[in-house]
Design an enzyme around this catalytic site. Structure first.
Site, short mmCIF file in Angstrom:
data_model
loop_
_atom_site.label_atom_id
_atom_site.label_comp_id
_atom_site.label_asym_id
_atom_site.label_seq_id
_atom_site.Cartn_x
_atom_site.Cartn_y
_atom_site.Cartn_z
CG ASP A 16 -0.32 0.18 2.56
OD1 ASP A 16 0.91 0.47 2.57
OD2 ASP A 16 -1.01 0.31 3.47
NE ARG A 25 3.39 4.00 8.01
CZ ARG A 25 1.98 4.18 7.86
NH1 ARG A 25 0.88 3.65 8.47
NH2 ARG A 25 1.54 5.13 7.01
CG HIS A 43 9.84 -25.70 10.19
ND1 HIS A 43 10.11 -25.92 11.76
CD2 HIS A 43 11.11 -26.29 9.49
CE1 HIS A 43 11.33 -26.25 11.75
NE2 HIS A 43 11.88 -26.92 10.71
CB CYS A 79 0.79 -2.75 4.62
SG CYS A 79 0.42 -3.64 5.81
CB THR A 137 1.80 -3.23 10.78
OG1 THR A 137 0.64 -3.83 10.09
CG2 THR A 137 1.56 -2.19 11.35
N GLY A 138 2.72 -4.74 7.84
CA GLY A 138 2.66 -6.09 7.08
C GLY A 138 1.46 -6.81 7.54
CG HIS A 156 8.69 -29.48 8.57
ND1 HIS A 156 8.43 -29.24 9.86
CD2 HIS A 156 9.82 -29.71 8.70
CE1 HIS A 156 9.31 -29.15 10.69
NE2 HIS A 156 10.44 -29.69 9.93
#
Ligand code: RB5
Length: 149
Positions: A12, A113, A102, A69, A71-72, A137
């Protein structure tokens, strides 16, 4: 094993410079950076961009994806709604390596950020260069896939 492998990138408005730095970084290593934007700084909606990159990965057009973005977190949540996507947010290189080894993650999310550019590029390298270990896994990844049915 990077030659010709296409990596979808999107973000974004909060992460445009970092996304572009990542695109240049991976292109210099031989990956094909499929950067679908945006390129202008107007406020935009991360679910749209997360879904667009996720669809490129889920369809097989791209081998893996990297999304960002602020924060992700939000863009990761959106990407994970697309069937076939396993995306984790990483702010450290250990997690970035482990979600490949895994969890067979096919997308990485980063908070622009949260981490600086130097760490973000190391996180990207850890993610792209790690291999899924399979074995026990694989059973667990199949269980994740079953939840989509
Ligand atoms: C945009 O202000 C911000 O909410 C977004 O980039 C992201 O952090 C959401 O998860």
């Amino acid at each position: 094993m990077t030659a010709g492998k296409r990596i979808a990138l999107s973000s974004d408005h909060a992460a445009i410079p970092l996304r572009q730095a990542i695109a240049a970084h991976i292109a210099a290593q031989g990956w094909v950076a499929v950067d679908i934007g945006p390129t202008t700084p107007e406020s935009t909606h991360y679910p749209e961009h997360g879904a667009a990159a996720a669809r490129l990965v889920a369809s097989g057009d791209c081998h893996m994806g990297i999304i960002l973005c602020g924060t992700g977190q939000g863009i990761m949540m959106a990407a994970n709604k697309v069937k076939g996507i396993r995306c984790g947010v990483c702010a450290d290189t250990f997690s970035a390596r482990m979600i490949r080894q895994h969890n067979d993650a096919n997308m990485l999310s980063i908070g622009a950020r949260v981490v600086g550019e130097g760490l973000a590029l190391d996180i990207v390298d850890a993610f792209l260069n790690a291999q899924f270990e399979g074995a026990r896994h694989a059973t667990r990844v199949e269980m994740i896939k079953a939840l989509e049915e």
